[in-house]
Design a protein around this motif. Structure first.
Motif, PDB file in Angstrom:
ATOM      1  N   ALA A 152      -5.798   7.193   0.821  1.00 54.75           N
ATOM      2  CA  ALA A 152      -5.924   8.625   1.102  1.00 54.75           C
ATOM      3  C   ALA A 152      -5.831   8.872   2.606  1.00 54.75           C
ATOM      4  CB  ALA A 152      -7.237   9.155   0.558  1.00 54.75           C
ATOM      5  N   LYS A 205      -1.834 -15.460  -6.877  1.00 50.42           N
ATOM      6  CA  LYS A 205      -2.254 -14.523  -5.848  1.00 50.42           C
ATOM      7  C   LYS A 205      -1.905 -13.088  -6.251  1.00 50.42           C
ATOM      8  CE  LYS A 205      -1.293 -13.621  -0.995  1.00 50.42           C
ATOM      9  NZ  LYS A 205      -0.691 -14.170   0.214  1.00 50.42           N
ATOM     10  N   ASP A 206      -0.721 -12.908  -6.838  1.00 50.27           N
ATOM     11  CA  ASP A 206      -0.363 -11.579  -7.327  1.00 50.27           C
ATOM     12  C   ASP A 206      -1.398 -11.083  -8.336  1.00 50.27           C
ATOM     13  OD1 ASP A 206       1.863 -11.476  -5.777  1.00 50.27           O
ATOM     14  OD2 ASP A 206       3.292 -11.964  -7.368  1.00 50.27           O
ATOM     15  N   SER A 244      -2.294   0.690   7.513  1.00 49.88           N
ATOM     16  CA  SER A 244      -2.768   0.476   6.147  1.00 49.88           C
ATOM     17  C   SER A 244      -3.448  -0.876   5.982  1.00 49.88           C
ATOM     18  CB  SER A 244      -1.607   0.609   5.158  1.00 49.88           C
ATOM     19  OG  SER A 244      -0.726  -0.485   5.316  1.00 49.88           O
ATOM     20  N   ILE A 289      -5.974  16.248  -1.262  1.00 50.08           N
ATOM     21  CA  ILE A 289      -6.106  14.797  -1.046  1.00 50.08           C
ATOM     22  C   ILE A 289      -7.564  14.450  -0.815  1.00 50.08           C
ATOM     23  CG2 ILE A 289      -5.584  12.847   0.440  1.00 50.08           C
ATOM     24  CD1 ILE A 289      -2.941  14.063   1.056  1.00 50.08           C
ATOM     25  N   ASN A 296      -9.899  12.347  -3.099  1.00 49.53           N
ATOM     26  CA  ASN A 296     -10.422  11.102  -2.572  1.00 49.53           C
ATOM     27  C   ASN A 296     -11.919  11.005  -2.847  1.00 49.53           C
ATOM     28  OD1 ASN A 296     -10.345   8.680  -1.232  1.00 49.53           O
ATOM     29  ND2 ASN A 296     -10.796   9.613   0.752  1.00 49.53           N
ATOM     30  N   ASN A 332       9.908  -3.949   0.853  1.00 49.90           N
ATOM     31  CA  ASN A 332       8.938  -2.891   0.627  1.00 49.90           C
ATOM     32  C   ASN A 332       7.976  -2.762   1.795  1.00 49.90           C
ATOM     33  OD1 ASN A 332       7.944  -0.895  -0.991  1.00 49.90           O
ATOM     34  ND2 ASN A 332       8.006  -2.216  -2.796  1.00 49.90           N
ATOM     35  N   THR A 357      -7.319 -12.742   1.644  1.00 49.54           N
ATOM     36  CA  THR A 357      -7.420 -13.893   2.537  1.00 49.54           C
ATOM     37  C   THR A 357      -8.877 -14.253   2.808  1.00 49.54           C
ATOM     38  OG1 THR A 357      -5.399 -13.117   3.558  1.00 49.54           O
ATOM     39  CG2 THR A 357      -6.568 -14.858   4.684  1.00 49.54           C
ATOM     40  N   MET A 366       0.830  -1.196   0.000  1.00 42.64           N
ATOM     41  CA  MET A 366       0.000   0.000   0.000  1.00 42.64           C
ATOM     42  C   MET A 366       0.863   1.244   0.000  1.00 42.64           C
ATOM     43  SD  MET A 366      -3.308   0.815   2.123  1.00 42.64           S
ATOM     44  CE  MET A 366      -4.189  -0.095   0.891  1.00 42.64           C
ATOM     45  N   LEU A 367       1.997   1.157   0.730  1.00 42.90           N
ATOM     46  CA  LEU A 367       2.851   2.332   0.773  1.00 42.90           C
ATOM     47  C   LEU A 367       3.992   2.227  -0.211  1.00 42.90           C
ATOM     48  CD1 LEU A 367       2.923   3.021   4.522  1.00 42.90           C
ATOM     49  CD2 LEU A 367       2.231   4.578   2.725  1.00 42.90           C
ATOM     50  N   LYS A 368       3.774   1.437  -1.229  1.00 45.27           N
ATOM     51  CA  LYS A 368       4.843   1.237  -2.179  1.00 45.27           C
ATOM     52  C   LYS A 368       5.347   2.567  -2.699  1.00 45.27           C
ATOM     53  CE  LYS A 368       4.031  -3.177  -3.996  1.00 45.27           C
ATOM     54  NZ  LYS A 368       2.989  -3.629  -4.854  1.00 45.27           N
ATOM     55  N   GLU A 369       6.653   2.715  -2.727  1.00 44.35           N
ATOM     56  CA  GLU A 369       7.179   3.984  -3.205  1.00 44.35           C
ATOM     57  C   GLU A 369       7.395   3.919  -4.694  1.00 44.35           C
ATOM     58  OE1 GLU A 369      10.290   5.381  -0.721  1.00 44.35           O
ATOM     59  OE2 GLU A 369       9.128   4.871   1.046  1.00 44.35           O
ATOM     60  N   ASP A 429     -10.580  -8.202   0.079  1.00 42.29           N
ATOM     61  CA  ASP A 429      -9.494  -8.738   0.880  1.00 42.29           C
ATOM     62  C   ASP A 429      -9.178 -10.158   0.428  1.00 42.29           C
ATOM     63  OD1 ASP A 429      -8.185  -8.309   3.844  1.00 42.29           O
ATOM     64  OD2 ASP A 429      -8.561 -10.406   3.353  1.00 42.29           O
ATOM     65  N   SER A 462      -1.863 -19.760   3.765  1.00 43.75           N
ATOM     66  CA  SER A 462      -2.296 -18.706   2.848  1.00 43.75           C
ATOM     67  C   SER A 462      -2.484 -17.362   3.547  1.00 43.75           C
ATOM     68  CB  SER A 462      -3.581 -19.112   2.137  1.00 43.75           C
ATOM     69  OG  SER A 462      -4.555 -19.455   3.081  1.00 43.75           O
ATOM     70  N   GLU A 475      -1.546  11.207  -8.500  1.00 49.42           N
ATOM     71  CA  GLU A 475      -2.847  11.742  -8.131  1.00 49.42           C
ATOM     72  C   GLU A 475      -2.715  13.246  -7.985  1.00 49.42           C
ATOM     73  OE1 GLU A 475      -3.812   9.906  -4.461  1.00 49.42           O
ATOM     74  OE2 GLU A 475      -3.476   7.909  -5.312  1.00 49.42           O
TER      75      GLU A 475
END
Ligand SMILES: Cc1cc2nc3c(=O)[nH]c(=O)nc-3n(C[C@H](O)[C@H](O)[C@H](O)COP(=O)(O)OP(=O)(O)OC[C@H]3O[C@@H](n4cnc5c(N)ncnc54)[C@H](O)[C@@H]3O)c2cc1C
Ligand SMILES: Nc1nc2c(ncn2[C@@H]2O[C@H](COP(=O)(O)OP(=O)(O)OP(=O)(O)O)[C@@H](O)[C@H]2O)c(=O)[nH]1
Ligand SMILES: [Mg+2]
Lengths: 454, 631
Positions: free
Chosen positions: B611, A424-425, B603, A138, A142, B561, A439, A1-4, A437, B431, A112
């Motif tokens: 956001a 899964k990816d 997160s 933001i 959003n 990451n 899982t 989620m916080l991937k840079e 989600d 999993s 964004e």
């Protein structure tokens, strides 16, 4: 989620003007620019900070999109504090969008609203007072994104993605169930062949959706349409007729239109973004020459070309050259004989390929419109399509993961736990569209399908 | 108030969670009391007599790597071992042991009885005692005694206000006819900690001598040599077989005819049960098209007749249960020694906890095991160990031990519970781990043993052996990566031919040869042996590191990451997110309950959008700048 991730966007207003700037910011900025930019000066390779280099921007097929000036700024000495590249192109919206598309293809993510500023703030480049404004963007963004994505996801597209996900998760559920419940009776019907053919089908569907992106974009963003033809054949007049206003300059002097002019018109459900261009011919006028060069650039990126001919002259050898060129590069084009009011009725040789109009008197315009519709609505519009770039990117990611999966399964050495990782990816990429989600979805699927448990 | 004795830490509960907690606490040097309603419940396995299996064995390996009890005791008392998922990939190999459950309890008790700093007392905790400042001062028991302490670990398992249900019989009781805990839930409510009920069940136990063994399919085990514990100390109990059998259409009919007598369907049971452990009546109702369900027969010990009928959990009335059992192939004249039953019990919402398993509301009050909404011995033990360690670390004023999702299944387990909570009894699955490949059972020691050593649960000698093992593995991997094999090496030519691999066209590295599917590490080392002898476990790890190098790298990148988000900590004073301008009210509510430790954790809370995270990041940066300005 916080991937840079590395972000990119056009940072100048999208109007026809002198220059347009695209900014790329983040870790991969320099790698990306190397993929799409050929600097005239080889020293560009060194990426010396705060230097500008002239060169050409090209797309992945190697066709040139524009000549541009590229500025390199190494973090932290840049606006965002990250490695940054600024590309100064000719200020044409179409070209800018095309260049941006190439950058995104190379792995950048479209920023964004306010994201450059946000990064600048978080990296200590802006002072506190400015942060409030960022928060506002933001939030606004959003909200807009929320309502946008909700609308987008109403109905058939949502169902379609839902079906893809369901299919995918049931394959994963099989693999995972056999891993997590080795004692339970998991149906053996899932041989590698079965899995493979199901993944193949999924890939087909995803590819279809990816293709529908252009259809979706056509519906949402309009068809990039270019008016071409020799000088004085009536290109500007036709544009005006379609627009019902005196937007383009019309004179009886050949070569009146020197800069490309972009306008938007509706034909039924379709939107045409029409660019009127300078007529093509050899000329001494240097400005005109540049204008004509641009015309050729436009032809490269056009989705539809309206090729105007003066009915009195018919197709000249230059015209035939152009038609050959268009056929070669596989463009949609329509040949239009203008000024029919000036020729005798018996000289009109109606045919399917050529449309006769009078831009001045408005005859034949309806015929032209329906020809355009035929061209674009001929491939049956599915009731779902992708028009949002983010969804497109998600689908590309899903596709890539499935491609890797197929390689792995073909190699016959990759065990189930690793195969499941690729699937899964892919699932996570799809779920990013609908926001579910992994899982929970997986466990729901396992427990509803397989009778499991002690 | 009169205290009969004073402790640093009191652990309430002698199940798998409580025993690990008490063991860690005493081992780490603090005076500890283990309190249990009944001494007979210590180390008790009230359901299936087995430990391990996919994801669960990963937990056991991790417990062992940190210096916990479960692995070595399971090895010592195992009566059958099975290696699962061999063909399904390195990330999911798993060990499962059938256990002599009587000996298991005995061995756990022995370990604890002989431990310095630890007292064991039978008695039911009634109240958690708190002074006017809200500080824990001790506990009171139903027998009138009080004990003082600084920290409490609650590991009440399936006993908290529990009810046992068979047919239309509802009885206030814990499992196995042990008393339940009647008052403690109320004490929690008074402290502002809410509870709700979950449910689980167990199958009938039969007399092995009454089974028609010929009718059953034999399920023998694998070698006993493969151990959970690092030292590879093997057990020496006789190994026994399990059996497989099937329900029949008659079973199905009996259940269908009596379904109205099931407390599940009559409304007697309201607690939420686990979907992965459905009762047989559930299976029949939910999968009506299935004519037959398979059942495993597992011995409860090598020296007892009592056997466990896995897959046949039920709470139907006793007469129906007996009829059902007799309808099963090979069990036509089986004697039922214990009926199956369902049990309902109270749990808390784990989002009330910190990642250390300490309550957010009451300092020094920890929760571990089934009370947090999990199910399973291994899940309970893992939490007990972490709660025990953290209770000690806090009293010693040391940094807490928080394992994250990239450190181990224990990290995944606790992060899931604390960040998301759980709506049904939570069981570990492979999993659930997003970085499955780096979290192998085979590298649990590499991931955790240094930590175990630093906190004092791993002895010096074992630590040194561990370091040697890692060194050996790494050295061997790099030897094979650097070793060039000549294309016309005769021995290799022969190997390649024998294993139907393609001939070498040029010189290649030994590692590249091992990466071929047809060729193993052993094949290559037979020709090019290492300088020093390598144990089979070490060899397996070397092979795996070479064969799956690419995949491992890919996942480690993902982990890096992920770690960035985990390292962006949210300051502890931020407990009211209304302070953060720009968050949606939904986000405020969620963040206020979970109180995440890091941006990464935030997160993962369901309903928190990117956001929201950006808003939070900006807020934190604003605060940081303001602080800087103020200085
Ligand atoms: C009927 C049944 C079926 C189950 N089925 C399954 C299954 O199918 N699969 C699975 O994975 N798991 C199953 N389990 C769960 C498994 O037994 C538990 O997950 C595990 O034992 C929990 O460990 P624990 O340490 O949290 O609690 P427990 O092992 O339940 O131990 C609780 C301890 O707390 C003590 N205690 C409680 N209250 C007090 C008090 N007030 N004062 C003093 N001491 C107190 C008790 O004496 C006991 O020692 C089942 C359990 C039962 C009872
Ligand atoms: N009679 C007649 N005259 C036309 C028609 N269409 C255009 N004209 C005239 O042709 C002349 C050139 O028209 P434009 O529309 O400026 O032509 P253009 O192709 O845009 O020319 P350039 O921009 O110079 O390349 C003008 O005098 C128009 O009035 C038509 O259908 N009939
Ligand atoms: Mg013109």
């Amino acid at each position: 989620m916080l991937k840079e991730y590395t972000i990119a966007n056009i940072i100048t207003p999208l109007i026809e003007c002198g220059i347009g700037i695209i900014r790329i910011s983040g870790k991969q900025a320099f790698e990306i620019i190397d993929e799409i930019f050929n600097a005239y000066n080889p020293a560009f390779k060194q990426k010396e900070s705060h230097k500008a280099f002239l060169g050409t921007i090209h797309n992945s097929n190697g066709s040139k999109l524009d000549e541009a000036l590229v500025l390199i700024m190494k973090g932290p000495h840049s606006f965002t504090g990250e490695n940054t590249v600024e590309i100064h192109c000719h200020g044409n919206p179409f070209i800018l969008k095309e260049v941006l598309k190439e950058i995104l293809k190379q792995g950048a993510t479209k920023s964004e609203a306010g994201e450059f500023t946000r990064r600048a703030f978080l990296n200590g480049k802006l002072d506190l007072t400015q942060s409030e404004a960022i928060l506002d963007t933001i939030q606004a963004n959003n909200q807009k994104a929320l309502s946008l994505s909700l609308n987008q996801l109403e109905g058939s597209l949502k169902n379609k993605i839902g079906l893809l996900k369901e299919d995918l998760i049931s394959i994963i559920a099989y693999l995972e169930a056999s891993i997590d419940f080795p004692d339970d009776e998991i149906e053996e019907s899932y041989t590698n062949d079965v899995i493979n053919s199901r993944v193949n089908k999924l890939l087909d569907e995803i590819n279809k959706l990816l293709k529908s992106y252009s259809q979706g974009k056509i519906i949402k963003d309009g068809i990039m349409t270019v008016l071409i033809g020799r000088p004085n054949v009536g290109k500007s007049s036709l544009l005006n007729n379609l627009l019902n206003e005196d937007r383009a300059i019309i004179t009886h002097l050949p070569g009146t239109t020197r800069d490309a002019i972009e306008e938007q018109i509706n034909i039924g459900d379709l939107i045409l973004n029409i660019v009127d261009t300078a007529g093509f011919r050899e000329t001494e006028d240097i400005i005109e020459k540049i204008g004509i060069k641009k015309t050729y650039n436009y032809i490269d990126i056009a989705q539809l070309i309206l090729f105007l001919v003066d009915a009195r002259q018919g197709l000249t050898s230059d015209d035939h050259l152009m038609i050959n060129h268009l056929n070669q590069i596989g463009k949609n084009f329509i040949i239009i004989m203008n000024k029919v009011d000036l020729i005798k009725k018996e000289n009109i040789k109606s045919s399917n390929d050529i449309i006769y109009i009078s831009a001045k008197e408005g005859t034949g315009i309806e015929g032209l419109k329906s020809a355009i519709k035929d061209l674009f609505i001929k491939d049956e519009i599915e009731d779902y399509y992708i028009s949002n770039l983010r969804y497109y990117e998600c689908l590309v990611k899903a596709k890539e993961a499935l491609d890797v999966f197929q390689e792995s399964i073909a190699s016959e050495i990759v065990p189930a736990d690793l195969l499941a990782i690729d699937l899964k990816d892919a699932y996570i990429a799809l779920a990013a569209i609908t926001g579910d989600d992994f899982t929970e979805d997986l466990l729901d699927n396992i427990f509803s399908k397989f009778c499991i448990g002690k | 108030m009169n205290f009969v004795d004073n402790y640093k830490i009191i652990v309430i509960g002698g199940g798998h969670s409580g025993t690990e907690a008490a063991y860690a606490s005493a081992k780490m040097g603090l005076s500890t009391l283990l309190l249990t309603i009944s001494l007979d419940s210590i180390g008790l396995m009230p359901c299936n007599p087995s430990i391990g299996g996919p994801a669960k064995s990963h937990l056991v390996f991790e417990i062992d790597a940190l210096g916990g009890l479960m692995g070595k005791i399971a090895d010592r008392t195992s009566i059958q071992k099975k290696i699962l998922n061999r063909s399904k990939g390195p990330a999911v190999y798993a060990l499962r042991a059938q256990i002599n459950r009587f000996l298991y309890s005995r061995e756990i008790i022995k370990e604890l009885e002989n431990l310095e700093n630890l007292d064991i007392v039978q008695g039911e905790a009634k109240d958690i005692l708190i002074n006017n400042n809200g500080k824990i001062i001790g506990i009171s028991l139903t027998n009138g005694l009080n004990y003082s302490c600084e920290s409490i670990i609650l590991a009440t398992g399936t006993y908290l206000s529990s009810k046992v249900i068979i047919g239309d019989m509802v009885k206030e009781s814990g499992p196995n006819e042990l008393s339940n805990s009647k008052y403690l839930a109320n004490s929690l409510h008074n402290l502002g900690i809410m509870t709700h009920s979950f449910k689980t069940g167990t199958p009938p136990r039969l007399h092995k001598g009454s089974l028609n063994i010929e009718e059953l399919e034999l399920q023998p085990g694998d070698s006993q040599d493969y151990t959970f514990n690092f030292e590879e100390i093997k057990g020496n109990l006789p190994q026994v077989d399990c059996y497989l059998t099937y329900t029949t259409d008659k079973t199905k009919k009996i259940i269908e005819d009596n379904i109205n007598r099931s407390p599940l369907y009559s409304g007697l049971i309201t607690g939420v049960g686990p979907r992965y452990c459905p009762s047989i009546e559930d299976k029949i109702v939910r999968f009506p098209e299935k004519i037959s369900h398979h059942l495993f027969i597992e011995p409860e010990g090598h020296d007892v007749e009592e056997i466990y009928l896995q897959g046949f959990s039920t709470s139907l009335p006793g007469d129906v249960q007996i009829e059902m059992v007799h309808s099963i192939k090979g069990l036509e004249s089986a004697k039922v020694m214990k009926l199956g039953y369902a049990i309902e019990y109270e749990v808390i919402n784990a989002t009330e906890l910190k990642l250390t398993l300490e309550s957010k509301k009451i300092a020094n009050l920890y929760f571990a095991g089934q009370i947090n909404g999990t199910s399973g011995y291994e899940e309970a033990a893992a939490q007990g160990l972490i709660a025990g360690i953290n209770a000690v670390l806090k009293l010693k004023d040391k940094e807490p031990l928080i394992l994250d999702r990239s450190n181990g299944y224990i990290g995944v387990l606790i992060d899931d519970l604390v960040t998301k909570g759980t709506e049904e009894p939570y069981r570990m699955f492979t999993s659930r781990a997003e970085y499955r490949l780096p979290l192998r059972q085979s590298n649990a020691d590499r991931r955790l043993t240094k930590t175990g050593y630093e906190i004092g649960l791993i002895k010096q000698e074992r630590f040194e052996n561990f370091q040697k093992k890692i060194e050996t593995i790494d050295k061997e991997v790099s030897r094979l990566q650097n070793l060039t094999i000549n294309a016309d090496d005769e021995a290799v030519k022969q190997l390649v031919q024998m294993s139907k691999s393609s001939a070498l066209e040029q010189n290649i590295k030994a590692s590249a040869l091992i990466r071929r599917p047809e060729i193993s590490y052993l094949d290559v080392t037979k020709i090019y042996p290492p300088e020093e002898i390598i144990s089979s476990r070490e060899g397996e790890e070397v092979e795996l590191l070479i064969k799956y190098e690419g995949y491992i790298k890919k996942q480690i990148e993902q982990v890096e990451n992920y770690s960035k988000g985990e390292k962006k900590l949210i300051p502890e004073w931020l407990t009211d997110y209304r302070l953060v301008k720009g968050l949606t009210s939904e986000a405020i509510e969620k963040l206020n309950t979970v109180k995440p430790l890091s941006i990464g954790q935030a997160s993962r809370i369901s309903g928190i959008t990117p956001a929201d995270i950006h808003v939070l990041l900006i807020y934190l940066e604003q605060i940081k700048r303001q602080e800087k300005n103020d200085v």
